[in-house]
Design a protein around this motif. Structure first.
Motif, mmCIF file in Angstrom:
data_model
loop_
_atom_site.group_PDB
_atom_site.id
_atom_site.type_symbol
_atom_site.label_atom_id
_atom_site.label_comp_id
_atom_site.label_asym_id
_atom_site.label_seq_id
_atom_site.Cartn_x
_atom_site.Cartn_y
_atom_site.Cartn_z
ATOM 1 N N TYR A 8 96.569 73.503 68.243
ATOM 2 C CA TYR A 8 96.160 72.460 67.311
ATOM 3 C C TYR A 8 95.086 72.996 66.374
ATOM 4 C CZ TYR A 8 98.514 69.485 70.704
ATOM 5 O OH TYR A 8 99.453 68.919 71.546
ATOM 6 N N PRO A 14 94.707 64.913 68.197
ATOM 7 C CA PRO A 14 96.027 64.303 68.389
ATOM 8 C C PRO A 14 95.938 63.161 69.403
ATOM 9 C CG PRO A 14 95.953 66.499 69.357
ATOM 10 C CD PRO A 14 94.659 66.297 68.650
ATOM 11 N N SER A 136 92.755 69.920 73.920
ATOM 12 C CA SER A 136 92.489 70.264 72.516
ATOM 13 C C SER A 136 91.249 69.537 71.996
ATOM 14 C CB SER A 136 93.709 69.970 71.639
ATOM 15 O OG SER A 136 93.867 68.588 71.446
#
Length: 143
Positions: A8, A14, A136
Motif C-alpha cells: 500500500y 484502506p 498497513s
C-alpha cells in the motif's frame, strides 16, 4: 492457498474488514495465544527485534496484549479494552519507527504460520486479509 502481501502507498488507510470470527471457534483462546506467541518468537529472531521489548517479562506482556487484541477482534472477550482501553493502535505504535520493510517481515512471519493451522482455508484467508490491511495502518515511517 496464496497469502499475498499487498504493498500500500505510504499513509494509505484502506478499509479494514474484520476477520471471520469462526477462527476463534476453531482455535480457541489458547490457539490464538499460541499463534501470537509463535509470531512474536519469529519476530524476536528478525532484524526488527529491537522494535520489541528486550526484557523477558516485558516481551511476554507484549505478547499477552497482542493476543488479547486478536481474541477481541475475533469476537472473544474484550480483554484488550479491559486492560488497555480502546485499541488506538496507530497512536500506540507512533513511538516506533515502523517501515514498509518492518511490516513485510511482520507479515512474512504470519505467512509461514497461518498455513500450519488446522482450520478451513477460508478462515485463514479471512484472517490474512484482515492482517494485510490492518498492518498497513501501522507503517509510520517511509524509511
Amino acid at each position: 492457498m496464496e497469502l499475498k502481501i499487498n504493498d500500500y502507498p505510504f499513509g494509505a488507510r484502506p478499509e479494514v474488514t474484520k476477520p471471520n470470527k469462526d477462527l476463534l471457534k476453531y482455535l480457541g483462546e489458547s490457539g490464538i495465544r499460541n499463534l501470537v506467541d509463535d509470531h512474536y518468537e519469529m519476530l524476536r529472531e528478525s532484524k526488527f527485534s529491537p522494535l520489541f521489548p528486550q526484557d523477558k517479562d516485558e516481551f511476554e506482556a507484549a505478547k499477552l496484549r497482542s493476543s488479547d487484541f486478536f481474541i477481541q477482534v475475533l469476537g472473544g472477550p474484550e480483554y484488550f479494552n479491559q486492560n488497555r482501553g480502546a485499541p488506538m493502535l496507530v497512536k500506540r505504535h507512533a513511538n516506533f519507527k515502523i517501515t514498509r520493510e518492518a511490516r513485510q517481515v511482520w507479515m512474512q512471519c504470519y505467512q509461514k504460520l497461518l498455513p500450519e493451522l488446522d482450520v478451513p482455508e477460508e478462515l485463514i484467508l479471512s484472517y490474512w486479509n484482515y492482517l494485510d490491511v490492518f498492518s498497513s495502518w501501522m507503517v509510520n515511517s517511509e524509511e
